[in-house]
Design a protein around this motif. Structure first.
Motif, PDB file in Angstrom:
ATOM      1  N   LYS A  58      38.716  46.718  48.136  1.00  0.00           N
ATOM      2  CA  LYS A  58      39.213  46.299  46.961  1.00  0.00           C
ATOM      3  C   LYS A  58      37.693  45.813  45.704  1.00  0.00           C
ATOM      4  O   LYS A  58      37.637  46.264  45.039  1.00  0.00           O
ATOM      5  CB  LYS A  58      39.955  45.351  46.935  1.00  0.00           C
ATOM      6  CG  LYS A  58      40.625  44.769  45.600  1.00  0.00           C
ATOM      7  CD  LYS A  58      41.416  43.513  45.837  1.00  0.00           C
ATOM      8  CE  LYS A  58      42.656  43.767  46.580  1.00  0.00           C
ATOM      9  NZ  LYS A  58      43.502  44.523  45.535  1.00  0.00           N
ATOM     10  N   LYS A 100      36.007  49.115  44.632  1.00  0.00           N
ATOM     11  CA  LYS A 100      36.880  49.721  43.630  1.00  0.00           C
ATOM     12  C   LYS A 100      36.841  49.070  42.284  1.00  0.00           C
ATOM     13  O   LYS A 100      36.786  49.805  41.179  1.00  0.00           O
ATOM     14  CB  LYS A 100      38.371  50.024  43.859  1.00  0.00           C
ATOM     15  CG  LYS A 100      38.434  51.158  45.254  1.00  0.00           C
ATOM     16  CD  LYS A 100      40.052  51.505  45.321  1.00  0.00           C
ATOM     17  CE  LYS A 100      40.779  50.217  45.954  1.00  0.00           C
ATOM     18  NZ  LYS A 100      41.984  50.672  46.183  1.00  0.00           N
ATOM     19  N   PHE A 101      36.870  47.636  42.606  1.00  0.00           N
ATOM     20  CA  PHE A 101      36.803  46.802  41.236  1.00  0.00           C
ATOM     21  C   PHE A 101      35.764  46.928  40.453  1.00  0.00           C
ATOM     22  O   PHE A 101      35.424  46.912  39.252  1.00  0.00           O
ATOM     23  CB  PHE A 101      37.319  45.622  41.486  1.00  0.00           C
ATOM     24  CG  PHE A 101      38.756  45.240  41.387  1.00  0.00           C
ATOM     25  CD1 PHE A 101      39.227  44.305  40.580  1.00  0.00           C
ATOM     26  CD2 PHE A 101      39.556  46.001  42.358  1.00  0.00           C
ATOM     27  CE1 PHE A 101      40.605  44.083  40.666  1.00  0.00           C
ATOM     28  CE2 PHE A 101      40.985  45.713  42.199  1.00  0.00           C
ATOM     29  CZ  PHE A 101      41.663  44.745  41.317  1.00  0.00           C
ATOM     30  N   ILE A 154      37.583  37.425  43.192  1.00  0.00           N
ATOM     31  CA  ILE A 154      38.136  38.483  44.286  1.00  0.00           C
ATOM     32  C   ILE A 154      36.738  38.440  45.520  1.00  0.00           C
ATOM     33  O   ILE A 154      37.423  38.290  46.619  1.00  0.00           O
ATOM     34  CB  ILE A 154      37.826  39.570  43.530  1.00  0.00           C
ATOM     35  CG1 ILE A 154      39.199  40.042  42.770  1.00  0.00           C
ATOM     36  CG2 ILE A 154      38.128  40.959  44.765  1.00  0.00           C
ATOM     37  CD1 ILE A 154      39.048  41.374  41.941  1.00  0.00           C
ATOM     38  N   MET A 186      38.471  37.019  49.006  1.00  0.00           N
ATOM     39  CA  MET A 186      38.522  37.981  50.110  1.00  0.00           C
ATOM     40  C   MET A 186      37.437  38.204  51.276  1.00  0.00           C
ATOM     41  O   MET A 186      37.636  38.223  52.436  1.00  0.00           O
ATOM     42  CB  MET A 186      38.568  39.472  49.563  1.00  0.00           C
ATOM     43  CG  MET A 186      39.894  39.713  48.488  1.00  0.00           C
ATOM     44  SD  MET A 186      39.948  41.335  47.992  1.00  0.00           S
ATOM     45  CE  MET A 186      40.789  42.340  49.765  1.00  0.00           C
ATOM     46  N   GLN A 201      43.986  37.458  51.727  1.00  0.00           N
ATOM     47  CA  GLN A 201      44.617  38.399  50.846  1.00  0.00           C
ATOM     48  C   GLN A 201      44.504  37.708  49.199  1.00  0.00           C
ATOM     49  O   GLN A 201      44.855  36.651  49.083  1.00  0.00           O
ATOM     50  CB  GLN A 201      46.110  38.529  51.073  1.00  0.00           C
ATOM     51  CG  GLN A 201      46.809  39.588  50.050  1.00  0.00           C
ATOM     52  CD  GLN A 201      48.079  39.852  50.493  1.00  0.00           C
ATOM     53  OE1 GLN A 201      48.475  39.928  51.395  1.00  0.00           O
ATOM     54  NE2 GLN A 201      48.850  40.523  49.498  1.00  0.00           N
ATOM     55  N   HIS A 215      45.584  39.487  45.776  1.00  0.00           N
ATOM     56  CA  HIS A 215      46.697  39.511  45.005  1.00  0.00           C
ATOM     57  C   HIS A 215      48.373  39.343  45.670  1.00  0.00           C
ATOM     58  O   HIS A 215      48.410  39.552  46.784  1.00  0.00           O
ATOM     59  CB  HIS A 215      47.066  40.740  44.522  1.00  0.00           C
ATOM     60  CG  HIS A 215      45.589  41.182  43.399  1.00  0.00           C
ATOM     61  ND1 HIS A 215      45.020  42.217  43.526  1.00  0.00           N
ATOM     62  CD2 HIS A 215      45.544  40.633  42.043  1.00  0.00           C
ATOM     63  CE1 HIS A 215      43.891  42.228  42.802  1.00  0.00           C
ATOM     64  NE2 HIS A 215      44.480  41.271  41.824  1.00  0.00           N
ATOM     65  N   HIS A 261      51.855  45.801  44.856  1.00  0.00           N
ATOM     66  CA  HIS A 261      51.578  47.189  44.382  1.00  0.00           C
ATOM     67  C   HIS A 261      52.404  48.403  44.498  1.00  0.00           C
ATOM     68  O   HIS A 261      52.647  49.212  43.655  1.00  0.00           O
ATOM     69  CB  HIS A 261      49.926  47.489  44.910  1.00  0.00           C
ATOM     70  CG  HIS A 261      48.914  46.623  44.594  1.00  0.00           C
ATOM     71  ND1 HIS A 261      48.153  46.109  45.805  1.00  0.00           N
ATOM     72  CD2 HIS A 261      48.465  46.224  43.642  1.00  0.00           C
ATOM     73  CE1 HIS A 261      47.312  45.299  45.277  1.00  0.00           C
ATOM     74  NE2 HIS A 261      47.416  45.489  44.153  1.00  0.00           N
ATOM     75  N   ASP A 265      52.879  47.434  51.049  1.00  0.00           N
ATOM     76  CA  ASP A 265      51.550  47.511  50.694  1.00  0.00           C
ATOM     77  C   ASP A 265      51.006  47.233  52.120  1.00  0.00           C
ATOM     78  O   ASP A 265      51.424  46.728  53.042  1.00  0.00           O
ATOM     79  CB  ASP A 265      51.165  46.166  50.210  1.00  0.00           C
ATOM     80  CG  ASP A 265      51.416  46.307  48.690  1.00  0.00           C
ATOM     81  OD1 ASP A 265      51.805  47.389  48.222  1.00  0.00           O
ATOM     82  OD2 ASP A 265      51.236  45.247  47.596  1.00  0.00           O
ATOM     83  N   TRP A 314      46.065  54.544  47.588  1.00  0.00           N
ATOM     84  CA  TRP A 314      47.324  54.574  46.788  1.00  0.00           C
ATOM     85  C   TRP A 314      48.270  55.260  47.899  1.00  0.00           C
ATOM     86  O   TRP A 314      48.131  56.009  48.706  1.00  0.00           O
ATOM     87  CB  TRP A 314      47.241  55.656  45.756  1.00  0.00           C
ATOM     88  CG  TRP A 314      46.251  54.857  44.933  1.00  0.00           C
ATOM     89  CD1 TRP A 314      45.908  53.552  44.472  1.00  0.00           C
ATOM     90  CD2 TRP A 314      45.665  55.779  43.600  1.00  0.00           C
ATOM     91  NE1 TRP A 314      45.324  53.490  43.477  1.00  0.00           N
ATOM     92  CE2 TRP A 314      44.932  54.686  43.029  1.00  0.00           C
ATOM     93  CE3 TRP A 314      45.428  56.968  43.462  1.00  0.00           C
ATOM     94  CZ2 TRP A 314      44.096  55.150  41.923  1.00  0.00           C
ATOM     95  CZ3 TRP A 314      44.914  57.376  42.223  1.00  0.00           C
ATOM     96  CH2 TRP A 314      44.126  56.412  41.427  1.00  0.00           C
ATOM     97  N   ARG A 345      49.397  51.066  41.010  1.00  0.00           N
ATOM     98  CA  ARG A 345      48.181  51.147  40.592  1.00  0.00           C
ATOM     99  C   ARG A 345      47.639  52.266  40.185  1.00  0.00           C
ATOM    100  O   ARG A 345      46.727  52.644  39.351  1.00  0.00           O
ATOM    101  CB  ARG A 345      47.451  50.963  41.943  1.00  0.00           C
ATOM    102  CG  ARG A 345      47.305  49.374  42.580  1.00  0.00           C
ATOM    103  CD  ARG A 345      46.494  49.193  43.921  1.00  0.00           C
ATOM    104  NE  ARG A 345      47.220  50.020  44.818  1.00  0.00           N
ATOM    105  CZ  ARG A 345      46.965  50.161  46.370  1.00  0.00           C
ATOM    106  NH1 ARG A 345      46.046  49.237  46.708  1.00  0.00           N
ATOM    107  NH2 ARG A 345      47.852  50.758  47.134  1.00  0.00           N
TER     108      ARG A 345
END
Length: 340
Positions: free
Chosen positions: A48, A51-52, A95, A99, A105, A107, A194, A200, A210, A218
């Protein structure tokens, strides 16, 4: 700074700093993916953040470039960029803290008071960024730019980006399982998800994660927010192509092609949102989804052909002389003419 060039000094400094920070963190996250075997919700703990960093970094530098085009209300634009930086920068820091350092976790996590507090701050940062982009959309409506096609792409791209951010709000509704726990008078450890119609952390696409078992919000979220990059790139690509293809030298024609691209992009975004909300995986579309996608593609292609082949006064609104030259077109920007 002139309209034909952008200097480093003209870029919004807080956004440039945010971009640099994301670049550094992206490298760190890549290393983390290779050496850190921890997981959260069946996904690598560094996935995560990685990707962010890519998404936020590319978005921040795009917004910095976009704000260089703001003349009317430039001071307001600077503050909007700064608010976006503060909101998203805070979220990114949390984040990593939640994490990587806490190993929990991020979100939808409502398990402890600390988790709830972090979630609330992250939500606040996201809403601040959303409101900042909404204000930038309004600000762009009052700008006059040298190329009308690029002008349309910037306005519509930013507007669709705002819609993409809004899709994230759909993720914070309780799932059927969470709703059942609430009906029993209890508090579920997580609130929202998500995925739709799947859990999830289940099977997902490589790297992206995904869901391949159900809908995943997402996907339209990602597609929507990055319209701010895709549509202006299309407009800039048309300007470059105009140097070789006289057909595209008409600013009016390029603007119509961009508007058609906006239609197609909006159609894809809407279909992906509709598909996700029905709990359908992006890799397993049903007949209705395929028909809708085919219709969007067909109409987009047909309109593009019509726009490129238009003659005389017509859908493009151009008046042409006996030689077929547009009398009311605006020329390709000066820097491109001079290179020819």
């Amino acid at each position: 700074m002139s309209d034909n060039g952008i200097s480093l000094r003209s870029l919004h400094r807080p956004l440039v700093v945010l971009t640099g920070a994301m670049a550094v963190l992206c490298v760190v996250a890549l290393v983390g993916l290779l050496v850190d075997g921890r997981t959260i919700v069946n996904a690598p703990i560094w996935l995560k953040p990685f990707k962010f960093t890519v998404s936020i970094g590319s978005y921040a530098i795009t917004l910095a470039l976009l704000l260089t085009r703001v003349r009317r209300g430039s001071r307001v634009g600077w503050w909007l960029g700064t608010l976006f930086t503060v909101g998203i920068g805070t979220d990114m820091a949390l984040i990593v803290f939640q994490m990587i350092f806490r190993g929990r976790q991020l979100h939808f996590n409502k398990a402890t008071p600390a988790d709830i507090a972090i979630n609330n701050v992250v939500a606040g940062g996201a809403y601040l960024a959303w409101l900042s982009i909404a204000a930038v959309v309004v600000l762009l409506l009052f700008q006059r730019m040298p190329d009308r096609a690029l002008n349309s792409a910037l306005r519509w791209g930013t507007g669709l980006s705002l819609a993409g951010m809004a899709v994230a709000m759909l993720m914070f509704s309780p799932t059927p399982e969470q709703h059942a726990v609430l009906q029993e008078g209890k508090k579920p450890p997580t609130f929202g998800a998500h995925s739709v119609g799947a859990s999830d952390g289940g099977p997902g696409l490589p790297l992206l994660g995904w869901s391949t078992q159900g809908g995943d919000l997402r996907i339209p979220h990602f597609v929507g927010i990055h319209a701010i990059q895709v549509l202006p790139l299309i407009a800039l690509g048309l300007i470059v192509l105009a140097r070789r293809y006289p057909l595209l030298r008409s600013d009016v024609r390029r603007r119509w092609v961009v508007r058609i691209a906006v239609f197609g992009y909006t159609g894809v975004f809407a279909i992906l949102t509709w598909q996700a909300m029905r709990g359908q995986s992006v890799v397993n579309p049903d007949v209705r989804t395929l028909l809708a996608a085919a219709a969007v593609v067909a109409v987009t292609v047909a309109l593009t052909v019509l726009a490129l082949r238009a003659r005389e006064a017509g859908p493009l609104g151009e008046n042409r002389d006996a030689r077929g030259t547009s009398r009311d077109r605006e020329p390709v920007p000066a820097d491109f003419r001079e290179r020819r």
